[in-house]
Write a protein that holds these residues in place. Structure first.
Motif, PDB file in Angstrom:
ATOM      1  N   GLY A 285     -40.196 -23.632  34.841  1.00 39.76           N
ATOM      2  CA  GLY A 285     -40.525 -25.030  34.546  1.00 39.76           C
ATOM      3  C   GLY A 285     -41.809 -25.470  35.235  1.00 39.76           C
ATOM      4  O   GLY A 285     -42.612 -26.218  34.679  1.00 39.76           O
TER       5      GLY A 285
ATOM      6  N   ASN B 137     -37.152 -17.271  36.770  1.00 44.18           N
ATOM      7  CA  ASN B 137     -36.291 -18.322  36.263  1.00 44.18           C
ATOM      8  C   ASN B 137     -36.580 -19.647  36.938  1.00 44.18           C
ATOM      9  O   ASN B 137     -36.700 -20.683  36.302  1.00 44.18           O
ATOM     10  CB  ASN B 137     -34.818 -17.950  36.497  1.00 44.18           C
ATOM     11  CG  ASN B 137     -34.164 -17.378  35.264  1.00 44.18           C
ATOM     12  OD1 ASN B 137     -33.875 -18.104  34.319  1.00 44.18           O
ATOM     13  ND2 ASN B 137     -33.953 -16.079  35.263  1.00 44.18           N
TER      14      ASN B 137
ATOM     15  N   ARG C  69     -32.875 -23.530  40.259  1.00 42.06           N
ATOM     16  CA  ARG C  69     -33.798 -23.865  39.196  1.00 42.06           C
ATOM     17  C   ARG C  69     -33.912 -25.379  39.052  1.00 42.06           C
ATOM     18  O   ARG C  69     -34.955 -25.905  38.675  1.00 42.06           O
ATOM     19  CB  ARG C  69     -33.300 -23.237  37.897  1.00 42.06           C
ATOM     20  CG  ARG C  69     -34.313 -23.262  36.816  1.00 42.06           C
ATOM     21  CD  ARG C  69     -33.930 -22.350  35.696  1.00 42.06           C
ATOM     22  NE  ARG C  69     -32.708 -22.784  35.047  1.00 42.06           N
ATOM     23  CZ  ARG C  69     -32.279 -22.292  33.894  1.00 42.06           C
ATOM     24  NH1 ARG C  69     -32.958 -21.343  33.292  1.00 42.06           N
ATOM     25  NH2 ARG C  69     -31.175 -22.718  33.352  1.00 42.06           N
TER      26      ARG C  69
ATOM     27  N   ARG D  96     -37.664 -28.100  40.966  1.00 42.49           N
ATOM     28  CA  ARG D  96     -38.519 -29.024  40.227  1.00 42.49           C
ATOM     29  C   ARG D  96     -38.651 -30.365  40.931  1.00 42.49           C
ATOM     30  O   ARG D  96     -39.462 -31.186  40.538  1.00 42.49           O
ATOM     31  CB  ARG D  96     -37.918 -29.240  38.839  1.00 42.49           C
ATOM     32  CG  ARG D  96     -37.932 -27.985  37.978  1.00 42.49           C
ATOM     33  CD  ARG D  96     -38.854 -28.204  36.827  1.00 42.49           C
ATOM     34  NE  ARG D  96     -38.670 -29.548  36.337  1.00 42.49           N
ATOM     35  CZ  ARG D  96     -37.751 -29.882  35.461  1.00 42.49           C
ATOM     36  NH1 ARG D  96     -36.994 -28.977  34.939  1.00 42.49           N
ATOM     37  NH2 ARG D  96     -37.618 -31.136  35.093  1.00 42.49           N
TER      38      ARG D  96
END
Lengths: 351, 283, 293
Positions: free
Chosen positions: A99, A95, A146, A150
């Motif tokens: 990205g 998960n 999550r 990033r």
């Protein structure tokens, strides 16, 4: 890291307009909370910033770049959803990595960043579990993980705490606050809970029916609410509003009692005073008939009506107080704690 | 059970056992028929208990050329044809239904509703009501006696499309939003998120469609004139016709058994998926 | 109906729906419109010339004793199949719902006939009823009843009804059992406390509560009996003797492929289409109701 500029944003769905000319300059690293009742347009505004909702008119800039035409993925944002939106078939690790994987980061780099985020959030031991094997609080952390993995310019939070129980919500609230300060990432947080808004935000944007009622620090909003709506929305229990008439520097309440008021104001006004600002005073002008009271331990809430009227008044008294339904108590209102609002427009009248 | 009534419970078991026996009776007779030699199967009354020729018959049926006096292909070849047809129909229906449901739910495009209603119409046009013209289309396209001709006209599916549409609609919107923020494009989202999330529905549908495909009768009957393309289900009819001259009931029964065993195994082995598929597609 | 977020406009959705749309147009809509078109044509005996005759094919069917008989027979057949297999399934499901231990075993033992192709169901029962060899004519003979469905139309009808109903028991059983198991236990317990015994509870509480399922199954069984029993009839009786078991679908096939009466067969197809549309509408209106339930 980036500042965000909202320039005269509007949103219409067919014939219905849901947002009216929203302006805001959000500074780099600032934590802004958008707060308002359900249906006020706050989620729509957040989703417009995210790129999940089209912009009818106006501009959104992140950093120095207008992002109106950019895909969500190209805006360098991360979002935490109300229901977390974790991919149920992927492990926590997958998960968090998804990205980065799409952005074709090297494997080792992905691994390092996932591990780092997991350490920050203390979810290292769950990395190989599926979301359904986690508790609500743990899922919340994964959703946060999550987002931070990033390393985006902006965090967007869409009511991320509303699915947690009360105790966990308070705890996560503090953690989000700490995390945001530590990472220093510009954040926008949407909630309908004014306590959450007050504790989290550097600044609050109060939205009502598509309009920005006020945009300021929590203390500004509490001390000098710009409208009746803000005054009633911020603070718990809510501010008392008493219909009154202003003339010649005095304010006359519904039962004929006059208080010193603002100069140069005349006509019907709304007199506002917070429950915690009414001071017990046997000679005070504001007399309240007690109907019932709630002993909360730290304080006691008196529910009653302004003597001679049907207007409900709530008073917060410190400590334990025993009251008799039917008795009348007197209070005074310090001038600094009094608020006057225009009865028609709801706008604040400065004394 | 709400209260303790042993009599009713015993009655329930008796009725159910009787029901199971009644339902199973034809298959039992078939099994018994497939286990005797041809001569025994011509004497009335036919036996009710299995004989010792089962494997002899199995061998003869499976490898041999069907009945004497018919032009059927070997049973193993017809079973293979049935398998190919069932797989092509099941996989094809699932594939095109997944894609069109995905387009209808996740994209906004002109004629979206037109496409939706066009697919809906197929629900109202079972093969049985358009036999002749569809046959003509297949003949014109030169698809007679081919696997494509057997399967392609059957793989448009409103029910499967609607089922996947339903499944996709229950997947939270945030999955897509989150994937978009993660940078996933449409096909990536489809592969990485949507397909894994629909896995059980796909499996359940596969079970139903495999049975549907295997059991096709009217369409293969029309499309296949070449014995080598015949499916095992269709061959039964041929054998019954032939049996009016030279009855070989042991072989017919064995063929019938072989024709129904694969789908029955699928139903029993994947009962949970089967029930899910049946109740969710609502036919 | 639609997600609140979409992918940006592109060609992709058209590519995604293309296979389905192409197959639908080529193999469904075009043939169906051909059927409608042909239903207005009459071809001469040699297939040399065709003539546009408007509704002549339909008026011919309307005035054809044989067609109207087939229509009535199909309805009778469907009603008999639905009644027989639904009542049998209902009884079994009622008892299976009651037994705690073993209800899944019974379910396994009862649902597999769903997997048997109609034509195989026909073949199985045909053998059981084979006048010279079959077990059932043998037993009937012992009580003095003569069975020969090759000669006796009623017996032939009886045979195809039994074969068709047998196959459908599994489906009906499954839906009835699921419906009964979804009734909250507390309702049954309340009825028991009110003094209703098991059979009374079934008749006054359970059966009314599953009435939506009964209605749904009625439609499904009717569609099944109309359209999916072709294999049974084709294998067992070929519509005979003397058309005693010819149903509407069988007649379309027979007139079209065997009799080569294109216009007549197409007109019958069109009538069947109208029937399917009607049944689909009923089914869909009903499914919406079932969702609420």
């Amino acid at each position: 890291m980036a500042e965000i500029k909202l320039d005269s944003l509007t949103k219409t769905y067919g014939p219905t307009q849901v947002l009216y000319h929203v302006h805001a300059d959000i500074e780099d690293g600032e934590f802004v909370v958008i707060v308002g009742p359900s249906g006020c347009g706050k989620s729509t505004l957040l989703r417009m910033i995210a790129g999940l909702e089209s912009i009818t008119t106006g501009e959104v800039s992140i950093g120095d770049k207008v992002v109106n035409g950019l895909e969500p993925a190209d805006r360098d944002i991360a979002m935490v959803f109300q229901n977390y939106a974790l991919y149920p078939h992927m492990s926590v690790r997958q998960n968090m990595a998804y990205g980065l994987k799409i952005r074709k980061q090297p494997k080792a780099e992905i691994e390092r960043r996932v591990q780092e985020a997991a350490d920050i959030l203390e979810i290292g031991q769950y990395l190989d579990r599926k979301p359904r094997q986690l508790s609500g609080g743990q899922r919340q952390r994964v959703a946060m993980g999550r987002a931070i993995v990033r390393d985006p310019q902006v965090f967007l939070f869409d009511e991320p705490l509303s699915n947690l129980d009360a105790k966990l919500r308070v705890q996560m609230r503090l953690e989000i606050r700490k995390l945001q300060k530590r990472l220093g990432v510009t954040s926008i947080f949407v909630t309908h809970d004014q306590v959450e808004a007050m504790t989290l935000g550097d600044r609050l944007m109060v939205l009502n029916a598509g309009y920005v009622e006020q945009f300021g620090t929590p203390i500004e909003l509490y001390d000098r609410p710009a409208t009746i709506f803000v005054a009633g929305f911020i603070g718990s229990p809510a501010m008392n509003f008493l219909p009154a008439t202003a003339a010649n520097g005095t304010v006359t309440l519904g039962n004929g009692v006059s208080l010193p008021g603002a100069d140069g104001v005349s006509g019907p006004v709304t007199f506002g005073i917070r429950p915690e600002h009414l001071v017990p005073d046997d000679t005070g002008p504001i007399r309240v008939c007690v109907q019932l009271f709630e002993a909360l331990g730290a304080n006691t809430l008196l529910h009653g009506v302004l003597e001679g009227t049907e207007t409900a008044v709530v008073v917060s008294l410190p400590g334990h107080v025993t009251l008799e339904p039917g008795e009348t108590r007197s209070f005074s209102a310090p001038p600094a704690a009094q608020h006057l609002f225009d009865s028609d427009s709801g706008a604040r009248i400065e004394p | 059970m709400v209260e303790n009534r042993p009599f009713v419970t015993i009655l329930a078991h008796l009725v159910l056992i009787f029901g199971v026996a009644l339902v199973a009776l034809p298959v039992w007779i078939t099994f018994v028929g497939a286990s005797h030699d041809g001569a025994r199967m011509l004497q009335a009354p036919i036996p009710m208990w299995p004989g010792d020729q089962f494997f002899v018959n199995l061998r003869q049926t499976f490898l041999g050329n069907g009945l004497d006096g018919t032009r059927t292909a070997p049973v193993w070849m017809m079973m293979f044809n049935s398998l190919v047809m069932a797989m092509m129909i099941a996989v094809g229906k699932i594939a095109i239904s997944l894609l069109s449901a995905y387009a209808i739910v996740y994209f906004k495009f002109p004629f979206r509703m037109g496409v939706f209603w066009m697919i809906f119409i197929t629900l109202m046009l079972p093969v049985e009501v358009r036999i002749l013209p569809t046959f003509e289309v297949i003949a014109d396209l030169g698809m007679l006696n081919s696997y494509w001709g057997l399967t392609v006209p059957l793989i448009a599916s409103a029910t499967a499309t609607f089922m996947f549409r339903q499944v996709f609609l229950t997947i939270p919107d945030e999955m897509l939003e989150s994937a978009r923020i993660d940078g996933a494009g449409p096909m990536r989202f489809f592969w990485d998120i949507l397909l894994p999330l629909s896995r059980t529905n796909i499996a359940a549908l596969f079970v139903i469609l495999f049975i549907y495909g295997w059991n096709q009768y009217l369409w293969p009957l029309l499309i296949t004139t070449d014995a080598n393309m015949m499916t095992i289900v269709v061959s039964i009819k041929q054998m019954l016709e032939a049996s009016e001259q030279t009855p070989q009931w042991n072989i017919i029964m064995m063929t019938a058994l072989l024709a129904m065993v694969p789908p029955i195994i699928v139903v029993i082995a994947m009962q949970r998926l089967f029930v899910k598929g049946l109740t969710e597609t609502d036919k | 109906m639609l997600k609140r977020v979409h992918f940006p406009p592109s060609l992709l959705p058209y590519l995604l729906v293309a296979p389905q749309v192409i197959i639908t147009v080529v193999f469904f809509i075009w043939p169906a419109s051909q059927a409608v078109y042909q239903s207005f044509l009459v071809e001469d005996a040699f297939g040399l010339s065709t003539e546009f005759v408007w509704f002549e094919n339909f008026t011919y069917l309307w005035n054809s004793r044989q067609y109207l008989d087939t229509f009535g027979r199909t309805i009778y057949f469907s009603a008999a199949v639905a009644f027989l297999s639904m009542s049998f399934a209902l009884i079994l499901a009622g008892f299976a719902d009651r037994v705690i231990r073993g209800s899944t075993i019974y379910r396994t033992l009862l649902i597999w006939p769903y997997a048997v192709a109609p034509v195989l169901a026909g073949a199985l029962w045909l053998f059981m009823f084979n006048p010279t060899l079959g077990i059932i004519p043998f037993m009937l003979d012992n009580v003095g009843y003569d069975w020969n469905h090759y000669l006796n139309g009623n017996q032939a009808m009886c045979l195809v009804i039994i074969a068709a109903a047998w196959k459908q028991v599994a489906y009906n059983f499954l839906f009835y059992l699921a419906a009964m198991q979804s009734i909250p236990k507390s309702i049954i317990e309340a009825a028991a406390i009110d003094g209703a015994g098991p059979f009374r509870r079934f008749a006054t509480v359970i059966f009314p509560l599953i009435s939506p399922t009964t209605f749904f199954l009625l439609v499904v069984n009717a569609v099944y009996a109309f359209f999916e029993t072709f294999g049974i009839i084709h294998a067992v009786t070929q519509g005979g003797p003397a058309n005693a078991t010819t149903t509407l679908v069988y007649k379309v096939y027979n007139d079209g492929f065997i009799g080569l009466d294109l216009g007549g067969s197409a007109a019958q197809s069109v009538i069947l289409m109208i029937l399917v549309i009607a049944m689909t509408v009923v089914q869909f209106r009903f499914i919406e109701k079932r969702v609420q339930y």
